[in-house]
Design a protein around this motif. Structure first.
Motif, PDB file in Angstrom:
ATOM      1  N   LEU A  66      -6.481 -19.845  22.024  1.00  0.00           N
ATOM      2  CA  LEU A  66      -6.000 -20.357  21.492  1.00  0.00           C
ATOM      3  C   LEU A  66      -6.120 -19.553  19.401  1.00  0.00           C
ATOM      4  CD1 LEU A  66      -7.951 -23.491  22.282  1.00  0.00           C
ATOM      5  CD2 LEU A  66      -5.181 -23.507  22.009  1.00  0.00           C
ATOM      6  N   ILE A  67      -7.002 -18.878  19.714  1.00  0.00           N
ATOM      7  CA  ILE A  67      -7.374 -17.428  18.122  1.00  0.00           C
ATOM      8  C   ILE A  67      -5.575 -16.655  18.867  1.00  0.00           C
ATOM      9  CG2 ILE A  67      -9.358 -18.193  18.722  1.00  0.00           C
ATOM     10  CD1 ILE A  67      -9.352 -15.528  19.224  1.00  0.00           C
ATOM     11  N   ARG A  68      -4.762 -17.204  19.687  1.00  0.00           N
ATOM     12  CA  ARG A  68      -3.733 -15.864  19.465  1.00  0.00           C
ATOM     13  C   ARG A  68      -2.533 -16.726  18.625  1.00  0.00           C
ATOM     14  NH1 ARG A  68      -0.600 -14.337  24.264  1.00  0.00           N
ATOM     15  NH2 ARG A  68       0.353 -15.613  23.764  1.00  0.00           N
ATOM     16  N   PRO A  69      -2.403 -16.299  17.390  1.00  0.00           N
ATOM     17  CA  PRO A  69      -1.342 -17.111  16.708  1.00  0.00           C
ATOM     18  C   PRO A  69       0.011 -16.516  16.883  1.00  0.00           C
ATOM     19  CG  PRO A  69      -2.066 -15.618  14.987  1.00  0.00           C
ATOM     20  CD  PRO A  69      -2.903 -15.381  16.445  1.00  0.00           C
ATOM     21  N   THR A  70       0.710 -17.610  16.591  1.00  0.00           N
ATOM     22  CA  THR A  70       2.299 -16.679  17.095  1.00  0.00           C
ATOM     23  C   THR A  70       2.576 -16.640  16.149  1.00  0.00           C
ATOM     24  OG1 THR A  70       2.806 -18.775  17.630  1.00  0.00           O
ATOM     25  CG2 THR A  70       2.572 -17.440  19.856  1.00  0.00           C
ATOM     26  N   SER A  71       2.595 -17.084  15.076  1.00  0.00           N
ATOM     27  CA  SER A  71       3.326 -17.803  13.889  1.00  0.00           C
ATOM     28  C   SER A  71       2.647 -16.209  13.099  1.00  0.00           C
ATOM     29  CB  SER A  71       3.723 -18.323  13.435  1.00  0.00           C
ATOM     30  OG  SER A  71       1.750 -19.185  13.086  1.00  0.00           O
ATOM     31  N   GLY A  72       1.884 -15.934  12.912  1.00  0.00           N
ATOM     32  CA  GLY A  72       0.937 -15.171  12.647  1.00  0.00           C
ATOM     33  C   GLY A  72       0.003 -16.137  11.361  1.00  0.00           C
ATOM     34  N   LYS A  73      -0.834 -17.301  11.485  1.00  0.00           N
ATOM     35  CA  LYS A  73      -1.202 -18.285  11.226  1.00  0.00           C
ATOM     36  C   LYS A  73      -1.379 -19.189  11.205  1.00  0.00           C
ATOM     37  CE  LYS A  73       1.388 -17.775   6.249  1.00  0.00           C
ATOM     38  NZ  LYS A  73       1.633 -18.973   5.380  1.00  0.00           N
ATOM     39  N   LEU A  74      -2.853 -19.334  11.317  1.00  0.00           N
ATOM     40  CA  LEU A  74      -3.670 -20.558  11.927  1.00  0.00           C
ATOM     41  C   LEU A  74      -2.676 -20.813  11.486  1.00  0.00           C
ATOM     42  CD1 LEU A  74      -7.259 -19.107  13.105  1.00  0.00           C
ATOM     43  CD2 LEU A  74      -4.549 -19.601  15.068  1.00  0.00           C
ATOM     44  N   THR A  75      -3.111 -22.666  12.164  1.00  0.00           N
ATOM     45  CA  THR A  75      -2.414 -24.220  11.770  1.00  0.00           C
ATOM     46  C   THR A  75      -3.393 -25.095  11.258  1.00  0.00           C
ATOM     47  OG1 THR A  75      -1.772 -25.348  13.896  1.00  0.00           O
ATOM     48  CG2 THR A  75       0.062 -23.732  12.272  1.00  0.00           C
ATOM     49  N   GLN A  76      -3.664 -26.040  11.653  1.00  0.00           N
ATOM     50  CA  GLN A  76      -4.451 -27.298  11.553  1.00  0.00           C
ATOM     51  C   GLN A  76      -4.405 -27.896  12.333  1.00  0.00           C
ATOM     52  OE1 GLN A  76      -3.558 -30.415   8.972  1.00  0.00           O
ATOM     53  NE2 GLN A  76      -4.795 -28.913   6.598  1.00  0.00           N
ATOM     54  N   LEU A  77      -3.988 -27.563  12.997  1.00  0.00           N
ATOM     55  CA  LEU A  77      -3.689 -27.875  14.706  1.00  0.00           C
ATOM     56  C   LEU A  77      -4.470 -26.877  15.692  1.00  0.00           C
ATOM     57  CD1 LEU A  77      -2.318 -29.890  16.564  1.00  0.00           C
ATOM     58  CD2 LEU A  77      -0.711 -28.838  16.928  1.00  0.00           C
ATOM     59  N   ASP A  78      -4.554 -25.940  15.066  1.00  0.00           N
ATOM     60  CA  ASP A  78      -4.820 -24.872  16.235  1.00  0.00           C
ATOM     61  C   ASP A  78      -6.798 -24.955  15.777  1.00  0.00           C
ATOM     62  OD1 ASP A  78      -2.645 -23.348  16.589  1.00  0.00           O
ATOM     63  OD2 ASP A  78      -2.322 -22.201  14.989  1.00  0.00           O
TER      64      ASP A  78
END
Length: 95
Positions: A66-78
């Motif tokens: 879960l902490i490996r963001p695919t877009s380069g940013k963590l979202t509120q959902l993450d």
């Protein structure tokens, strides 16, 4: 020492300094201490045990995914998903 420094900074209202200190402490443990212990265990032929049962290992794996963001940013959902995993772990510790 990092925790005391972080609490001192937070009490002075320096939230960014407090968070940076805590993140640095966690990263040094994960990126330096754990690999060093595993390397020493491998070199000496000693079995290194992480100390987690299989279910906790699954939660740790889920957290790392879960902490490996695919877009380069963590979202509120993450962040919400990580919070749910954490609350689930706490609930299991209390039971």
């Amino acid at each position: 020492p990092e925790a005391l420094n972080s609490f001192r900074a937070a009490s002075k209202g320096q939230v960014q300094r407090s968070l940076n200190t805590l993140y640095g402490s966690v990263l040094s443990t994960l990126c330096l201490t754990v690999p060093a212990v595993l390397l020493i265990g491998t070199l000496t032929g000693t079995k290194v045990i992480l100390g987690l049962d299989p279910f906790e290992m699954a939660l740790l794996g889920l957290t790392l995914i879960l902490i490996r963001p695919t877009s380069g940013k963590l979202t509120q959902l993450d962040g919400l998903m990580l919070l749910v995993v954490f609350l689930f772990w706490i609930a299991l510790q209390l039971v």
